[in-house]
Scaffold this motif. Structure first.
Motif, short mmCIF file in Angstrom:
data_model
loop_
_atom_site.label_atom_id
_atom_site.label_comp_id
_atom_site.label_asym_id
_atom_site.label_seq_id
_atom_site.Cartn_x
_atom_site.Cartn_y
_atom_site.Cartn_z
N ALA A 9 0.82 -1.22 0.00
CA ALA A 9 0.00 0.00 0.00
C ALA A 9 0.85 1.27 0.00
O ALA A 9 0.32 2.36 0.16
CB ALA A 9 -0.93 0.00 1.20
N TRP A 10 2.15 1.13 -0.19
CA TRP A 10 3.01 2.31 -0.22
C TRP A 10 2.73 3.14 -1.47
O TRP A 10 2.50 2.61 -2.56
CB TRP A 10 4.48 1.90 -0.22
CG TRP A 10 4.92 1.14 1.01
CD1 TRP A 10 4.21 0.93 2.15
CD2 TRP A 10 6.17 0.49 1.19
NE1 TRP A 10 4.94 0.19 3.04
CE2 TRP A 10 6.16 -0.09 2.49
CE3 TRP A 10 7.31 0.33 0.41
CZ2 TRP A 10 7.23 -0.81 3.00
CZ3 TRP A 10 8.39 -0.38 0.91
CH2 TRP A 10 8.35 -0.94 2.19
N ARG A 11 2.76 4.46 -1.29
CA ARG A 11 2.59 5.36 -2.44
C ARG A 11 3.90 5.41 -3.24
O ARG A 11 4.99 5.47 -2.66
CB ARG A 11 2.23 6.77 -1.98
CG ARG A 11 0.87 6.88 -1.33
CD ARG A 11 0.51 8.35 -1.10
NE ARG A 11 -0.76 8.49 -0.40
CZ ARG A 11 -0.87 8.58 0.92
NH1 ARG A 11 0.22 8.56 1.67
NH2 ARG A 11 -2.04 8.71 1.49
N SER A 12 3.77 5.41 -4.56
CA SER A 12 4.96 5.40 -5.42
C SER A 12 4.76 6.31 -6.61
O SER A 12 3.67 6.35 -7.20
CB SER A 12 5.25 3.98 -5.91
OG SER A 12 6.27 3.98 -6.89
N PRO A 13 5.80 7.03 -7.01
CA PRO A 13 5.71 7.85 -8.23
C PRO A 13 5.88 7.04 -9.51
O PRO A 13 5.73 7.58 -10.61
CB PRO A 13 6.87 8.84 -8.06
CG PRO A 13 7.89 8.08 -7.27
CD PRO A 13 7.09 7.20 -6.33
N ILE A 14 6.20 5.76 -9.36
CA ILE A 14 6.40 4.91 -10.54
C ILE A 14 5.05 4.29 -10.90
O ILE A 14 4.65 3.25 -10.35
CB ILE A 14 7.45 3.82 -10.26
CG1 ILE A 14 8.77 4.46 -9.83
CG2 ILE A 14 7.66 2.95 -11.51
CD1 ILE A 14 9.84 3.47 -9.41
N GLY A 15 4.33 4.98 -11.77
CA GLY A 15 3.01 4.51 -12.17
C GLY A 15 3.08 3.59 -13.37
O GLY A 15 4.12 3.43 -14.02
N ALA A 16 1.96 2.99 -13.69
CA ALA A 16 1.90 2.07 -14.83
C ALA A 16 2.15 2.80 -16.14
O ALA A 16 2.80 2.26 -17.05
CB ALA A 16 0.54 1.38 -14.86
#
Length: 704
Positions: A9-16
């Motif tokens: 559930a960590w937020r990440s700037p690496i999106g699909a």
């Protein structure tokens, strides 16, 4: 500030979308005059591959705009799809294979076009065919003095994928064959099922190529062929120099002085050999228990390239491939003066000589070891080009994607000249991989790359162990490199660990390691993946109750076989897989792999029960875990019918699953929108099974 949140559930700037936009990398490098050219992916342009040129003072420029797609379909996996030459006037002349129709086209990017166009349009050189898959081309050689382009022609003779023949052929550059198949000049007969493009000696008098036949795959056994080139451009006196059913010749090249170099695994490792074109005697130039070549999945792979100086640029290593420079002149003088030169070739063994003898062995104990290029790159792709003292390749590292790199052999300086890596997010979100070797059944080694969760802004609650996904690579006769992958980072930056397993059968570790999978597909690969996952759980690195497995192609097979034969995994993602061995061995795949299972499973005529016992389709009643099934509808290698039969087999059993089929996609996804949907669906699957809610992801519906 570091916040606490559950793994996954960590937020990440690496999106699909970011991941999709940077899927794939440069391939097929070449030197045209003083320019470097290569192909590059364009996921946002329907997944086409474009051609890039790097010009001094002008930077990188696109050679061919949409919709041109520089990609061959020979053997479905393709290979080197273009060739070009510089000219004294008018700029370079390019010949390329266009994916949509598989015709060869000639193009002069610097020639003036119409008043409304920047350049003239490409003009076709070869005809269309209404039969089967048509006419396809790969591994091209431009012969300006003959006004021809030579290469491998794959020609379908009927509607079935195996209704096909392959020959070396010559196409005139004047366009006279564009609508007339009879103008194409065949250089060889079709006595061999598969072959690579020709390599011409510096004096133009001799040509060599590699050939093999069913049921062998090119890493099982191939033959190095040689022929004389007559004045009228015909190949005469075709004969076998070395190779056979148990020796794989992966590549052969002529040096500037007429020396013939070949990569053979006769020692159990693909080593470089100097080959006497008169006798076939082969001298090992650098005897080492490491690989100087790899599996020939694409026609035109280049693991080594001779320089004009006599040095050889080589890729070599155990597992990871490094770029080195080898000096073959340091070889033991007892090998004999002039061995390997082509200036007095005699007929030797003819094509129809059933008693063709194997080449002799030589000693290269005095050879110098390769001097490796200095730089941050840890993995090099099998695409090398040389020009003078320059070596051009494609390389990456655990902290950078694939870049076009130039090595100056005079200074030893290496620099990026194209597709330079740029950190689009803080590198602190990238995983920090660790290579680990686990112990499998019987104490056998299992080579893996471990990517623990990593995110600078998050940590997990005390006592929580991370979920892990086992990645099974495709092939299966292949290997997963340890390089920066945004696809891996997409998961690790959210708190999901990844372990990539180079299971028994993988390449890069010698012939004995890759032959562990002989007649053991669905056993050794499944066991090795499970052993790695269980070891991570046992040492406290992973949550035993939150293990998943995923893979595509052969990795999709391993995933499905694991889910139907073990209870270790909580869920899995199966992409464009093999699921039914019997139909895949008889009807459901392309010609190149049509008899691959003869070695992976065993002869179908002798062990038909083994094909049924190991097929996930036949074991579908053992499936308990939720799964995601991803498939391209245009896949000729693992067609959709495999998935459809599997879904029918589990119907009514209440197994949560989702099936996403992508129009316009083949074997592997190239379009940005497909990659985005597949990645987000996979993350959603893990969230639903592992008990976390991925932010910003629309849940994929898991229907029973």
């Amino acid at each position: 500030m570091v916040s606490t949140a559950p793994y996954g559930a960590w937020r990440s700037p690496i999106g699909a979308a970011l991941t999709a936009a940077h899927t794939g990398g440069p391939e097929d490098v070449g030197v045209v005059g003083d320019e470097v050219w290569w192909t590059a992916p364009r996921p946002e342009e329907s997944g086409r591959r474009t051609l890039i040129r790097s010009r001094a003072g002008a930077g990188e420029q696109v050679v061919l705009p949409p919709p041109w797609n520089v990609r061959s379909r020979v053997m479905e996996y393709g290979g080197a799809p273009w060739v070009a030459t510089a000219r004294a006037a008018g700029g370079p002349l390019l010949v390329f294979s266009n994916f949509d129709d598989q015709r060869l086209y000639a193009y002069e990017p610097d020639a003036p076009g119409t008043p409304d166009a920047e350049a003239a349009e490409p003009r076709p050189l070869t005809p269309l065919s209404a039969v089967g898959g048509g006419l396809r081309w790969v591994d091209l050689v431009l012969l300006a003095d003959r006004a021809e382009v030579w290469g491998v022609l794959e020609e379908f003779t009927g509607p079935a994928p195996t209704d096909v023949r392959r020959v070396l052929a010559a196409v005139p550059l004047d366009g006279s064959a564009a609508n007339d198949r009879t103008v194409i000049r065949e250089l060889t007969n079709d006595v061999h099922r598969f072959l690579t493009g020709p390599r011409l000696s510096p004096d133009g008098r001799h040509a060599v190529w590699i050939a093999w036949d069913h049921p062998r795959m090119p890493w099982d056994g191939t033959e190095l062929k040689i022929a004389d080139v007559s004045e009228d451009g015909a190949l005469k006196g075709v004969r076998t120099l070395l190779g056979g059913p148990a020796e794989s010749i992966a590549q052969a090249e002529w040096a500037a002085d007429g020396t013939l170099i070949a990569a053979s695994d006769r020692t159990g490792w693909w080593n470089l050999h100097r080959v006497d074109p008169r006798s076939g005697v082969a001298v090992n130039l650098c005897p080492r228990d490491e690989e100087f070549a790899g599996p020939l999945w694409k026609v035109g792979f280049r693991w080594f390239a001779p320089l004009a100086s006599g040095l050889i640029a080589v890729l070599h290593g155990r597992g990871a491939m490094s770029l080195g420079i080898l000096d073959p002149r340091a070889e033991d003088a007892t090998a004999g003066e002039g061995a390997g030169r082509a200036d007095s070739v005699h007929p030797g063994v003819t094509e129809d000589d059933a008693t063709a003898r194997p080449a002799g062995h030589g000693s290269g104990a005095g050879a110098q070891q390769p001097v490796d290029a200095v730089g941050p790159w840890t993995e090099w792709q099998p695409t090398l080009a040389v020009d003078g003292t320059r070596v051009i390749g494609v390389a990456a590292s655990p902290s950078s994607g694939y870049e076009v790199v130039e090595l100056d052999t005079c200074t030893g300086h290496a620099r990026v000249i194209g597709e330079a890596h740029t950190d689009l997010v803080d590198p602190a979100y990238y995983p920090e991989p660790v290579s680990r070797t686990f112990s499998g059944p019987g104490g056998r080694d299992i080579h893996t790359h471990l990517y623990p969760p990593r995110n600078p802004n998050h940590q997990a609650p005390d006592g929580e162990l991370p979920p892990y996904v086992v990645w099974a690579h495709g092939g299966p006769t292949s290997r997963a490199p340890q390089v920066l992958s945004l696809e891996v980072a997409y998961f690790t930056s959210r708190g999901i660990g990844v372990v990539v397993v180079n299971y028994g059968g993988s390449t890069g570790y010698g012939r004995a390691y890759r032959e562990r999978l002989r007649e053991q597909w669905g056993v050794v690969d499944v066991e090795d993946c499970a052993a790695a996952a269980q070891a991570l759980a046992a040492d406290g690195s992973a949550d035993l109750d939150r293990l998943a497995i995923r893979g595509g192609s052969a990795g999709g097979w391993t995933t499905a076989a694991s889910l139907t034969s073990t209870s270790l995994y909580a869920c899995g993602t199966i992409s464009f897989p093999v699921l039914d061995l019997v139909s895949w061995a008889t009807d459901d795949t392309h010609d190149f792999e049509a008899q691959y299972l003869e070695s992976l499973i065993g002869p179908l005529a002798e062990v038909p029960e083994r094909y049924r016992e190991r097929s996930p389709l036949q074991q579908a009643d053992q499936l308990r875990a939720p799964f995601l099934l991803l498939q391209g509808l245009d896949d000729a290698i693992c067609p959709p019918v495999q998935c459809e039969r599997f879904l029918t087999a589990i119907e009514g059993r209440g197994i949560p699953h989702a099936y996403l089929a992508f129009a316009g996609e083949g074997h592997g996804f190239r379009r940005a929108e497909s990659i985005v949907q597949a990645l987000e669906a996979e993350l959603s699957l893990y969230g639903q099974v592992f008990g976390f809610s991925p932010e910003g992801i629309v849940p994929v519906e898991l229907a029973p």
